[in-house]
Design an enzyme around this catalytic site. Structure first.
Site, PDB file in Angstrom:
ATOM      1  N   LYS A  17     -10.089  11.038  34.871  1.00  0.00           N
ATOM      2  CA  LYS A  17      -9.762  11.959  33.779  1.00  0.00           C
ATOM      3  C   LYS A  17      -9.753  13.408  34.269  1.00  0.00           C
ATOM      4  CE  LYS A  17     -12.076  11.238  29.995  1.00  0.00           C
ATOM      5  NZ  LYS A  17     -11.130  10.559  29.092  1.00  0.00           N
ATOM      6  N   ARG A  74     -16.965  14.609  27.851  1.00  0.00           N
ATOM      7  CA  ARG A  74     -16.406  13.260  28.051  1.00  0.00           C
ATOM      8  C   ARG A  74     -16.771  12.731  29.433  1.00  0.00           C
ATOM      9  NH1 ARG A  74     -12.015  12.293  24.373  1.00  0.00           N
ATOM     10  NH2 ARG A  74     -11.358  14.188  23.285  1.00  0.00           N
ATOM     11  N   GLY A 121     -13.382   3.284  26.692  1.00  0.00           N
ATOM     12  CA  GLY A 121     -14.394   3.050  25.687  1.00  0.00           C
ATOM     13  C   GLY A 121     -15.739   2.580  26.195  1.00  0.00           C
ATOM     14  N   MET A 138     -17.914   4.173  28.284  1.00  0.00           N
ATOM     15  CA  MET A 138     -18.963   5.190  28.348  1.00  0.00           C
ATOM     16  C   MET A 138     -18.787   6.145  27.167  1.00  0.00           C
ATOM     17  SD  MET A 138     -19.323   5.696  32.434  1.00  0.00           S
ATOM     18  CE  MET A 138     -17.603   6.114  32.630  1.00  0.00           C
ATOM     19  N   ARG A 150      -3.027   9.278  32.472  1.00  0.00           N
ATOM     20  CA  ARG A 150      -3.513   8.303  33.451  1.00  0.00           C
ATOM     21  C   ARG A 150      -2.465   7.210  33.575  1.00  0.00           C
ATOM     22  NH1 ARG A 150      -8.422   6.064  29.624  1.00  0.00           N
ATOM     23  NH2 ARG A 150      -7.128   5.253  27.943  1.00  0.00           N
ATOM     24  N   HIS A 167      -9.205   0.040  20.653  1.00  0.00           N
ATOM     25  CA  HIS A 167     -10.076  -0.459  21.720  1.00  0.00           C
ATOM     26  C   HIS A 167      -9.751  -1.907  22.060  1.00  0.00           C
ATOM     27  CE1 HIS A 167     -13.827  -2.452  23.130  1.00  0.00           C
ATOM     28  NE2 HIS A 167     -13.914  -1.365  23.874  1.00  0.00           N
ATOM     29  N   SER A 200      -3.195 -27.732  61.585  1.00  0.00           N
ATOM     30  CA  SER A 200      -3.345 -27.302  60.200  1.00  0.00           C
ATOM     31  C   SER A 200      -4.836 -27.213  59.903  1.00  0.00           C
ATOM     32  CB  SER A 200      -2.672 -28.292  59.245  1.00  0.00           C
ATOM     33  OG  SER A 200      -2.800 -27.847  57.915  1.00  0.00           O
ATOM     34  N   THR A 247      -9.785 -25.962  55.787  1.00  0.00           N
ATOM     35  CA  THR A 247     -10.941 -25.047  55.677  1.00  0.00           C
ATOM     36  C   THR A 247     -12.062 -25.605  54.815  1.00  0.00           C
ATOM     37  OG1 THR A 247      -9.812 -23.869  53.882  1.00  0.00           O
ATOM     38  CG2 THR A 247      -9.578 -22.986  56.118  1.00  0.00           C
ATOM     39  N   CYS A 272      -4.335 -25.118  55.147  1.00  0.00           N
ATOM     40  CA  CYS A 272      -4.037 -25.880  53.927  1.00  0.00           C
ATOM     41  C   CYS A 272      -5.276 -26.173  53.096  1.00  0.00           C
ATOM     42  CB  CYS A 272      -3.310 -27.179  54.264  1.00  0.00           C
ATOM     43  SG  CYS A 272      -4.280 -28.320  55.260  1.00  0.00           S
ATOM     44  N   TYR A 283       1.816 -20.278  58.335  1.00  0.00           N
ATOM     45  CA  TYR A 283       1.943 -20.496  56.898  1.00  0.00           C
ATOM     46  C   TYR A 283       0.578 -20.790  56.281  1.00  0.00           C
ATOM     47  CZ  TYR A 283       1.480 -25.525  57.831  1.00  0.00           C
ATOM     48  OH  TYR A 283       1.013 -26.755  58.232  1.00  0.00           O
TER      49      TYR A 283
END
Length: 868
Positions: A22, A93, A102, A104, A326, A443, A752, A755, A819, A839
């Site tokens: 702000k 503010r 909204g 704070m 903003r 809000h 490949s 994981t 993969c 990939y």
């Protein structure tokens, strides 16, 4: 001494870390010579200093700076603070680096006291106005600083028809304040200001702000700046007002101004949703000069910031003032549309377009909508479509109730008169938000759009009694727990549970994702094996299938029966009979896959799980299976018992199964190659099957199984007199495989990374049981996150780097993919981009996210290489 305060003329938009979003933007607008009321900013450094103290007080140095800045403001405005005939009033503010609408606190009209209120009445010749401002100030000060609800003071009289006894009203307000706080309402303006600044600093750590930051992944360590600004009054006269405007539609992204305003009101009135505002277009009729100036400024700001702007303005006696700009909160649909349009208009580059979107936006675009038949049902209520999407759930009338219902597993829709910042926790767990009051910039609307939650506001035919937990509408009543369906795209609300359609990729999103593909250096494949999943993966932009899990093809009733026959067979002929049956079914599966995919790559993983997973453990079920297969019950139970393993995930599965039961892998390879040969001939194309051997840990076991597969393929080629190119590779999911990757690369055609298992075996965590302790580990920061969801870069990532680099060094043509689950995770993709990986592959619904993540990772990596 470090400088802690800055006049608007001193800052610029890039200083958001120091001045908050702000404050930095107010400085920027001031330096653009826009009509911004004068003011100054207390920096985030001051906030962090304040919060770091055990006893929270403003330092003497900061107080001295604030007092100096107020004196400067008095000179600029020709007004005096807290005294005199022309009083200076200010707003106080909050303003963090990242917008937190909204969350704070704000205090308006600070500087009024029992004397300056009369001076304001005299100079404006409007006693009602002056005393209304004083009432607002007391209410807001009490609420923000001492948590005294505004409703404790009662409604502020409008003073329009009957003469109000203002002195008595103010006296009552001050008595209420004194009873609640044990002190008199402060009359010294500098004391008021100091207390207000401390309250805004403290609001950084209020519960709703903490929840908002957690939801939006904002650091708790940033602190908030405080903006002190000369008041201008939208409630001053009939030709005064306040409003919020977007330079493009925040719900759809459509170009053109979009907003609302209220005449004779202050800014908090419109944001709080207390009154229903008017659309901005009607301002053109009422104040054409002000409207023209506002539009010109708004367009200037959009061009300057290269993004859609959310501006707040006040009109005081016919003069326009800009209070904030903003980058506007927007729905995922609008975010994609706005970024694409700005790119097409030449305002931003393709790289900026890609980086301006985030993967969560894309995920939210995959949300469902109601079917056309469902929408033919009459709506019970209609409001303003504040945030699109469709949701079905049970009604809750308070944030607390929404949280409790959600914790019990219910899909919840929060229904309120209007939401407030305190509702954030309930809003965050709701499928949709509905309010009886408020407009498109209330809000509820702003927060819902930021969270990507379906929202309808301003349902004026809905009378909500939150205490009783009911809401009346024209032909009925809603109670807590009732099911409703909310259409955030049309603003309609339906009773009951409407049928939903799966989300469809929009034309604009597809154009954006094609731009992403052009910038990505890694391709995105899908993890899929059924025709429906494969079609879905291709529809979402997959360049092929990176993982087809053959075990998923065995769970239809008849196939499962024959798989059990194969496992439990008591003689070779029965085993061969089962293999023939399964092979034909597998071949049919692979034919369908190749028909859909054509020449696109498809990696098929041979059977991976332990055989016991195809069998029940209950004795009565085993006897039933024995009877169905015409086998001896006791022998079946004994056979299943012999298959049982202490740790099956580390036992007879994957490549080990291919060595001990080679007939299974040979059958699968024959099915794959026969299907490929047939479809290649039928479609007059050349299919290249990719056959993956899982769970390899040694070169020799891979060679044995590969040679076995090769023997089947060669025999088939010789028998048919035809051939096809093919590849046999391995899934890298054992740490040892990573360490001998160069040796494996010498004999494997591709790698490949699996994981999921690689993480399991590296950490020694069971994927199936880790949920029992991982939440504690992440909460206590033993681990930064769940390593099965976000790749562990320090451990698993190092193994992947070692394996991929050494594998590629040994064989330049080696294809390397990922993969596992992390193949669709943006944070993991950013790391994978730094490896020699070709990939990533993920579930169909995550493919659009992965396409964006791959493009962003490639752009970031390119920038990093340029720096080096």
């Amino acid at each position: 001494m470090t400088k802690l305060t800055y006049r608007f003329q001193e800052g610029k938009k890039e200083w958001k870390d120091l001045l908050g979003g702000k404050g930095a933007n107010l400085c920027e607008m001031t330096n653009l010579d826009l009509p911004v009321p004068n003011g100054f900013i207390i920096s985030t450094d001051a906030c962090k200093n304040y919060l770091a103290q055990e006893e929270k007080t403003l330092s003497k140095g900061l107080i001295a700076e604030i007092n100096f800045q107020v004196k400067e403001l008095e000179t600029l405005t020709n007004k005096s603070f807290g005294i005199g005939l022309n009083p200076l009033l200010v707003s106080v503010r909050s303003g963090a680096k990242y917008s937190m609408p909204g969350m704070m606190d704000t205090i308006l009209n600070l500087g009024l006291n029992d004397e300056t209120v009369y001076a304001l009445a005299e100079i404006t010749q409007n006693k009602d106005f002056a005393f209304q401002c004083y009432c607002r100030f007391i209410q807001m000060f009490a609420d923000v600083v001492y948590n005294i609800p505004a409703e404790n003071f009662g409604a502020i009289p409008t003073g329009t028809k009957e003469k109000s006894d203002w002195e008595n009203i103010i006296s009552n307000y001050q008595k209420i304040f004194a009873r609640a706080t044990g002190r008199k309402f402060p009359q010294d303006a500098f004391e008021q200001l100091q207390i207000a600044v401390e309250a805004v600093f403290s609001s950084w750590n209020n519960q709703r702000a903490k929840v908002y930051r957690r939801i939006h992944n904002i650091s708790d360590n940033l602190g908030t700046a405080v903006t002190i600004q000369q008041m201008v009054f939208g409630n001053y006269s009939e030709n005064s007002g306040t409003g919020v405007m977007f330079t493009r539609n925040p719900a759809t992204g459509e170009k053109g101004v979009y907003g609302e305003y209220l005449l004779k009101a202050q800014g908090e009135d419109i944001v709080a949703g207390i009154k229903t505002p008017e659309p901005i277009c009607t301002l053109q009729e009422k104040m054409p000069d002000v409207y023209a100036e506002l539009i010109e400024i708004a367009m200037q700001l959009e061009k300057h910031y290269c993004d859609m702007q959310d501006v707040e303005f006040t009109i005081e006696a016919g003069k326009l003032y800009m209070l904030q700009t903003r980058n506007g909160k927007r729905t995922p649909q609008a975010a994609v549309a706005i970024a694409y349009d700005l790119m097409k208009e030449g305002v931003i580059s393709e790289e900026t377009l890609i980086n301006r979107l985030d993967e969560e936006m894309i995920a939210q675009l995959m949300h469902p909508s109601f079917t056309n038949d469902a929408k033919k049902k009459a709506a019970i209520v209609r409001g303003l479509p504040a945030s699109p999407g469709a949701a079905v759930g049970q009604v809750a009338f308070t944030a607390k109730a929404a949280k409790e219902m959600s914790d019990k597993g219910s899909q919840v829709i929060l229904v309120r008169n209007e939401t407030s910042p305190e509702d954030i926790e309930g809003m965050s767990v709701s499928e949709a938000i509905v309010t009886a009051r408020g407009g498109m910039t209330s809000h509820a609307a702003v927060v819902a759009r930021g969270m990507g939650v379906c929202c309808v506001v301003g349902c004026e035919d809905l009378q909500v009694d939150e205490e009783k937990g009911v809401a009346n509408f024209t032909n009925g009543i809603l109670k807590t727990g009732d099911f409703i369906s909310v259409d955030g795209s049309s603003g309609r609300i339906y009773l009951g549970q409407l049928a939903l359609n799966e989300a469809e990729t929009s034309a604009v999103l597809e154009k954006v994702l094609k731009i992403c593909d052009a910038h990505a250096t890694m391709a995105v494949y899908g993890n899929a094996e059924t025709p429906r999943e494969i079609k879905e993966a291709l529809l979402k932009g997959a360049k092929g299938i990176g993982l087809a899990r053959t075990e998923h093809m065995f769970f239809q009733k008849e196939r499962l029966k024959m798989m059990r026959e194969l496992i439990l067979a008591d003689d070779r002929s029965r085993m061969d009979e089962a293999l023939v049956y399964i092979k034909e079914k597998q071949k049919s599966d692979f034919r369908q896959m190749y028909q859909i995919l054509g020449k696109l790559p498809c990696t098929i993983r041979l059977l991976d799980p332990p055989l016991h997973e195809f069998l029940p453990q209950d004795r009565s079920e085993l006897r039933a299976i024995a009877k169905e297969l015409n086998l001896n019950g006791q022998e079946v139970i004994a056979k299943v018992k012999s298959l049982a393993e202490v740790n099956p995930m580390l036992g007879l599965r994957g490549v080990r199964l291919g060595i001990t039961c080679p007939e299974i892998y040979q059958m699968q390879v024959a099915a794959i190659m026969e299907a490929a040969l047939e479809i290649s001939a039928q479609e007059k194309i050349t299919i290249t099957p990719h056959i993956m051997i899982p769970l390899v840990g040694t070169v020799k076991e891979f060679r044995i199984v590969k040679d076995s597969c090769q023997e089947v393929i060669n025999g088939l080629f010789e028998k048919t007199g035809t051939n096809l190119p093919f590849e046999i590779g391995t899934m890298i999911e054992i740490p040892r495989a990573c360490l001998i990757a160069d040796q494996l690369a010498a004999v494997a055609d591709f790698f490949s990374f699996g994981t999921n298992d690689l993480t399991q075996l590296t950490y020694g965590y069971s994927r199936d049981d880790a949920h029992k302790f991982l939440p504690t580990y992440t909460h206590q920061e033993i681990l930064p996150s769940d390593p099965f969801q976000h790749l562990d870069q320090e451990g698993v990532g190092k193994l992947m780097r070692f394996a991929s680099e050494n594998g590629k060094q040994e064989k330049e043509s080696l294809s390397v993919g990922v993969c596992g689950e992390v193949g669709g995770d943006p944070a993991s993709i950013a790391f994978i981009q730094t490896l020699p990986v070709d990939y990533v592959s993920c579930s169909p619904f995550r493919i659009p996210n992965a396409r964006l993540a791959c493009a962003k990772a490639a752009i970031a990596n390119k920038k990093q290489l340029i720096k080096l």
